[in-house]
Design a protein around this motif. Structure first.
Motif, PDB file in Angstrom:
ATOM      1  N   LYS A   4      -5.704   2.789  -7.397  1.00  0.00           N
ATOM      2  CA  LYS A   4      -5.399   3.001  -5.976  1.00  0.00           C
ATOM      3  C   LYS A   4      -5.655   1.732  -5.179  1.00  0.00           C
ATOM      4  CE  LYS A   4      -6.086   7.975  -5.918  1.00  0.00           C
ATOM      5  NZ  LYS A   4      -6.917   9.088  -5.446  1.00  0.00           N
ATOM      6  N   LYS A  29      -0.100   4.980  -6.413  1.00  0.00           N
ATOM      7  CA  LYS A  29      -0.262   6.266  -5.743  1.00  0.00           C
ATOM      8  C   LYS A  29      -0.176   7.380  -6.782  1.00  0.00           C
ATOM      9  CE  LYS A  29       1.908   4.587  -1.505  1.00  0.00           C
ATOM     10  NZ  LYS A  29       0.795   4.362  -0.663  1.00  0.00           N
ATOM     11  N   PHE A  30      -0.702   8.538  -6.432  1.00  0.00           N
ATOM     12  CA  PHE A  30      -0.666   9.711  -7.310  1.00  0.00           C
ATOM     13  C   PHE A  30      -1.352   9.437  -8.652  1.00  0.00           C
ATOM     14  CE2 PHE A  30       3.196   9.802  -4.661  1.00  0.00           C
ATOM     15  CZ  PHE A  30       2.855  10.869  -3.858  1.00  0.00           C
TER      16      PHE A  30
END
Length: 109
Positions: free
Chosen positions: A55, A60-61
């Motif tokens: 991150k 992302k995710f």
């Protein structure tokens, strides 16, 4: 720019490939856990650290559960229970692995 080029640029930060970066979290050695029950974790301290680092680099995710699942799927962590043929096969394969492996966690059950 394409997403792949951007992701590649993020991963190459510090002149390190994404592969080398991810494997560095396990010191380039797979972790063979010794679970005796079906109650296995969905995260680990390593997957939490990996998630935070990814991150920070713009991914992302990539929560701890996603990172742990990826670690399982690429062979960074082996979570078969010790009473299965899959665990025995992994243990035998890792014993012969150049560079070795890490003894992981064991269940208390």
């Amino acid at each position: 720019r394409s997403r792949n080029a951007i992701a590649g640029g993020i991963a190459k930060a510090g002149n390190q490939s994404l592969d080398d970066f991810l494997w560095s979290f396990v010191d380039n050695k797979p972790i063979l856990n010794r679970w005796t029950s079906r109650d296995r974790p969905s995260t680990s301290e390593v997957s939490v650290a990996m998630s935070k680092a990814l991150k920070k680099r713009g991914f992302k995710f990539v929560g701890p559960t996603t990172c742990y699942s990826m670690m399982q799927s690429v062979g960074m962590v082996i979570d078969h229970t010790v009473d299965t043929p899959e665990w025995e096969a992994a243990h035998e394969r890792l014993r012969r692995r150049e560079g070795g492996y890490q003894e992981g966690l064991a269940s208390n059950v």
